[in-house]
Design a protein around this motif. Structure first.
Motif, PDB file in Angstrom:
ATOM      1  N   LEU A 142      39.262 -25.960  12.146  1.00 29.58           N
ATOM      2  CA  LEU A 142      39.349 -27.950  12.686  1.00 29.58           C
ATOM      3  C   LEU A 142      39.950 -27.364  14.158  1.00 29.58           C
ATOM      4  N   GLU A 143      38.992 -28.220  15.409  1.00 29.20           N
ATOM      5  CA  GLU A 143      39.708 -28.019  16.786  1.00 29.20           C
ATOM      6  C   GLU A 143      39.725 -29.370  17.025  1.00 29.20           C
ATOM      7  N   LEU A 144      40.648 -30.141  17.305  1.00 30.89           N
ATOM      8  CA  LEU A 144      41.154 -31.194  17.844  1.00 30.89           C
ATOM      9  C   LEU A 144      39.961 -31.677  19.144  1.00 30.89           C
ATOM     10  N   SER A 145      38.867 -32.735  19.379  1.00 30.73           N
ATOM     11  CA  SER A 145      38.576 -32.999  20.750  1.00 30.73           C
ATOM     12  C   SER A 145      38.997 -34.454  20.784  1.00 30.73           C
ATOM     13  N   VAL A 146      38.308 -34.695  22.244  1.00 28.14           N
ATOM     14  CA  VAL A 146      38.134 -36.371  22.995  1.00 28.14           C
ATOM     15  C   VAL A 146      37.755 -37.205  21.679  1.00 28.14           C
ATOM     16  N   GLY A 147      36.737 -36.265  20.523  1.00 27.90           N
ATOM     17  CA  GLY A 147      36.021 -37.168  20.189  1.00 27.90           C
ATOM     18  C   GLY A 147      37.490 -37.558  18.455  1.00 27.90           C
ATOM     19  N   ASP A 148      37.743 -36.289  18.556  1.00 27.94           N
ATOM     20  CA  ASP A 148      38.846 -36.601  17.220  1.00 27.94           C
ATOM     21  C   ASP A 148      40.052 -37.429  17.358  1.00 27.94           C
ATOM     22  N   LEU A 149      40.105 -37.463  18.758  1.00 33.72           N
ATOM     23  CA  LEU A 149      41.734 -38.630  18.911  1.00 33.72           C
ATOM     24  C   LEU A 149      40.908 -39.425  18.615  1.00 33.72           C
ATOM     25  N   GLY A 150      39.720 -40.169  19.677  1.00 34.43           N
ATOM     26  CA  GLY A 150      39.248 -40.702  19.563  1.00 34.43           C
ATOM     27  C   GLY A 150      38.704 -41.906  17.992  1.00 34.43           C
ATOM     28  N   MET A 151      38.601 -41.019  16.808  1.00 34.80           N
ATOM     29  CA  MET A 151      38.382 -41.528  15.681  1.00 34.80           C
ATOM     30  C   MET A 151      40.479 -41.809  15.270  1.00 34.80           C
ATOM     31  N   LEU A 152      40.460 -41.007  15.384  1.00 38.20           N
ATOM     32  CA  LEU A 152      41.556 -40.985  14.789  1.00 38.20           C
ATOM     33  C   LEU A 152      42.411 -42.853  15.219  1.00 38.20           C
ATOM     34  N   ALA A 153      42.282 -42.818  16.628  1.00 43.37           N
ATOM     35  CA  ALA A 153      42.635 -44.513  17.283  1.00 43.37           C
ATOM     36  C   ALA A 153      41.938 -45.535  16.295  1.00 43.37           C
ATOM     37  N   ALA A 154      40.446 -45.200  15.885  1.00 45.92           N
ATOM     38  CA  ALA A 154      39.784 -45.654  15.308  1.00 45.92           C
ATOM     39  C   ALA A 154      40.388 -45.966  13.154  1.00 45.92           C
ATOM     40  N   ALA A 155      40.891 -45.177  12.859  1.00 42.16           N
ATOM     41  CA  ALA A 155      41.186 -45.075  11.451  1.00 42.16           C
ATOM     42  C   ALA A 155      42.594 -45.962  11.821  1.00 42.16           C
ATOM     43  N   ASP A 176      21.161 -40.500  20.176  1.00 40.77           N
ATOM     44  CA  ASP A 176      20.693 -40.302  21.240  1.00 40.77           C
ATOM     45  C   ASP A 176      19.175 -41.452  21.963  1.00 40.77           C
ATOM     46  N   SER A 177      19.170 -42.473  20.824  1.00 42.77           N
ATOM     47  CA  SER A 177      18.839 -43.081  21.884  1.00 42.77           C
ATOM     48  C   SER A 177      19.304 -45.017  21.687  1.00 42.77           C
ATOM     49  N   VAL A 178      20.629 -44.782  21.734  1.00 42.38           N
ATOM     50  CA  VAL A 178      21.321 -45.921  22.023  1.00 42.38           C
ATOM     51  C   VAL A 178      23.058 -45.797  21.986  1.00 42.38           C
ATOM     52  N   PRO A 179      23.365 -45.881  23.826  1.00 43.37           N
ATOM     53  CA  PRO A 179      24.770 -45.743  23.674  1.00 43.37           C
ATOM     54  C   PRO A 179      25.546 -46.712  23.325  1.00 43.37           C
ATOM     55  N   PRO A 180      26.905 -46.013  22.831  1.00 40.10           N
ATOM     56  CA  PRO A 180      27.863 -46.729  21.889  1.00 40.10           C
ATOM     57  C   PRO A 180      27.959 -48.368  22.323  1.00 40.10           C
ATOM     58  N   VAL A 181      28.835 -48.094  23.718  1.00 40.23           N
ATOM     59  CA  VAL A 181      29.462 -49.660  23.410  1.00 40.23           C
ATOM     60  C   VAL A 181      28.012 -51.149  23.501  1.00 40.23           C
ATOM     61  N   ALA A 229      30.712 -34.191  13.171  1.00 40.57           N
ATOM     62  CA  ALA A 229      30.589 -34.477  11.611  1.00 40.57           C
ATOM     63  C   ALA A 229      31.396 -34.544  10.325  1.00 40.57           C
ATOM     64  N   LEU A 230      32.025 -33.310  10.390  1.00 38.64           N
ATOM     65  CA  LEU A 230      33.164 -33.042   9.496  1.00 38.64           C
ATOM     66  C   LEU A 230      34.515 -33.551  10.176  1.00 38.64           C
ATOM     67  N   ASN A 231      34.389 -33.141  11.239  1.00 29.97           N
ATOM     68  CA  ASN A 231      35.643 -33.666  11.881  1.00 29.97           C
ATOM     69  C   ASN A 231      36.260 -34.943  11.438  1.00 29.97           C
ATOM     70  N   LEU A 232      34.783 -36.096  11.973  1.00 28.91           N
ATOM     71  CA  LEU A 232      34.348 -37.676  12.181  1.00 28.91           C
ATOM     72  C   LEU A 232      35.052 -37.672   9.950  1.00 28.91           C
ATOM     73  N   LEU A 287      34.542 -47.288  19.032  1.00 24.72           N
ATOM     74  CA  LEU A 287      35.593 -45.460  19.465  1.00 24.72           C
ATOM     75  C   LEU A 287      34.564 -44.925  18.326  1.00 24.72           C
ATOM     76  N   ILE A 288      34.222 -45.892  16.871  1.00 28.81           N
ATOM     77  CA  ILE A 288      33.972 -44.366  16.337  1.00 28.81           C
ATOM     78  C   ILE A 288      32.230 -44.197  16.609  1.00 28.81           C
ATOM     79  N   TYR A 289      31.782 -45.408  17.524  1.00 23.44           N
ATOM     80  CA  TYR A 289      30.749 -44.400  17.568  1.00 23.44           C
ATOM     81  C   TYR A 289      30.894 -44.154  19.422  1.00 23.44           C
ATOM     82  N   MET A 290      31.727 -44.039  19.884  1.00 24.49           N
ATOM     83  CA  MET A 290      31.924 -42.739  21.464  1.00 24.49           C
ATOM     84  C   MET A 290      32.635 -42.002  20.619  1.00 24.49           C
TER      85      MET A 290
END
Length: 301
Positions: free
Chosen positions: A154-167, A33-38, A98-101, A88-91
């Motif tokens: 569990l439901e996939l979201s944009v964040g889930d796809l981003g984490m999968l790409a990071a993996a 909440d205090s620092v944006p991901p990039v 957290a469960l999905n991540l 990508l993880i931070y985004m």
């Protein structure tokens, strides 16, 4: 160095990297909440580079000819492992639970195993595969607190796809590390990839600031957190991980990576006061047992 000792050293390096990386999730959770991901990624890798330069700068200068000849390989490794992977993880943390991540992060070793088979021709023994399966079961028990039926909700979201790409990117990075040119030492390799990776983050961070009106409030907690993820989760962990891959290969190092949620859970109990239940102990036994199966002598193809 004997085969057994070489394997032990590699496992120790992989464990050291994983332990520090597990703390990265605890620290990053407080910065969402205090620092944006990039911006957080840029602060992390800039800090890592500054800390590394007194040690890796001379290695970089001595190896400048080799660095120039392998600049395409180094640029690709920096792009995947530094610029994009952690960002990508931070985004993803802003768009999923957290469960999905936690669940999706455990696919990294599977991608490592798959890529090592495809690109390096590494055979996968039944024992190693069995160890990976046991470790995966332990991770699932841990992140679902023993209520495996939660996976069905569990439901996939944009964040889930981003984490999968990071993996997937971490798997690709681990394979690239195995292909590290022999004439580029670790110090020069880390200095170059950290520098290039941070440089490629600058325009991305500039866009983030212009688009979002970012305001940073520098506090002692923020400085300490950035130092941890910069010097610890970046410099120390990546150095250990690269050494682990050199000693035992990406597949076996990937098996050790399954212990990450176990260490994260322990740290959450110690530092955040989260409760402990039977699922934590069962998952710990499964994860450690799976790692033992996947990394013991008989698991080698």
């Amino acid at each position: 160095m004997s085969c057994s000792r070489n394997r032990l050293v590699g496992i120790v390096f992989a464990l050291a990297a994983t332990v520090v990386w597990s703390g990265n999730f605890i620290v990053a959770r407080g910065l969402v909440d205090s620092v944006p991901p990039v911006t957080l990624a840029l602060l992390r890798w800039t800090t890592a580079l500054v800390v590394l330069l007194p040690f890796g700068g001379m290695s970089f200068i001595r190896s400048l000819t080799a660095v120039r000849s392998h600049w395409r390989y180094l640029a690709l490794t920096a792009l995947l492992g530094v610029t994009i992977f952690n960002t990508l993880i931070y985004m993803a943390a802003h768009h999923t639970s957290a469960l999905n991540l936690s669940l999706i992060a455990t696919t990294s070793p599977m991608f490592i195993l798959l890529f090592a088979r495809i690109f390096l021709g590494e055979a996968v023994s039944p024992t190693r595969l069995g160890g990976v399966v046991v470790a995966v079961l332990g991770v699932i028990v841990l992140i679902t607190r023993g209520q495996v039926h939660r996976l069905l909700t569990l439901e996939l979201s944009v964040g889930d796809l981003g984490m999968l790409a990071a993996a997937m990117l971490f798997g690709a990075y681990s394979i690239l590390v195995r292909r590290m040119p022999r004439d580029v030492p670790q110090g020069a390799f880390l200095t170059t990839t950290f520098g290039l990776g941070a440089l490629m983050l600058v325009p991305w961070a500039a866009w983030e600031w212009s688009a979002g009106g970012v305001e940073l409030h520098v506090t002692g907690q923020l400085v300490g957190a950035v130092l941890y993820i910069g010097a610890g989760a970046s410099l120390f962990s990546f150095w250990c991980w690269n050494r682990a891959v050199e000693h035992i290969g990406p597949s076996m190092a990937g098996a050790v990576y399954y212990s990450l949620p176990l260490f994260s859970g322990i740290e959450a109990v110690v530092f955040l006061g989260e409760p402990v239940c039977w699922a934590h102990f069962l998952s710990g036994v499964l994860i450690l047992g799976g790692i033992w199966l996947a990394t013991r002598q008989g698991s080698r193809p």
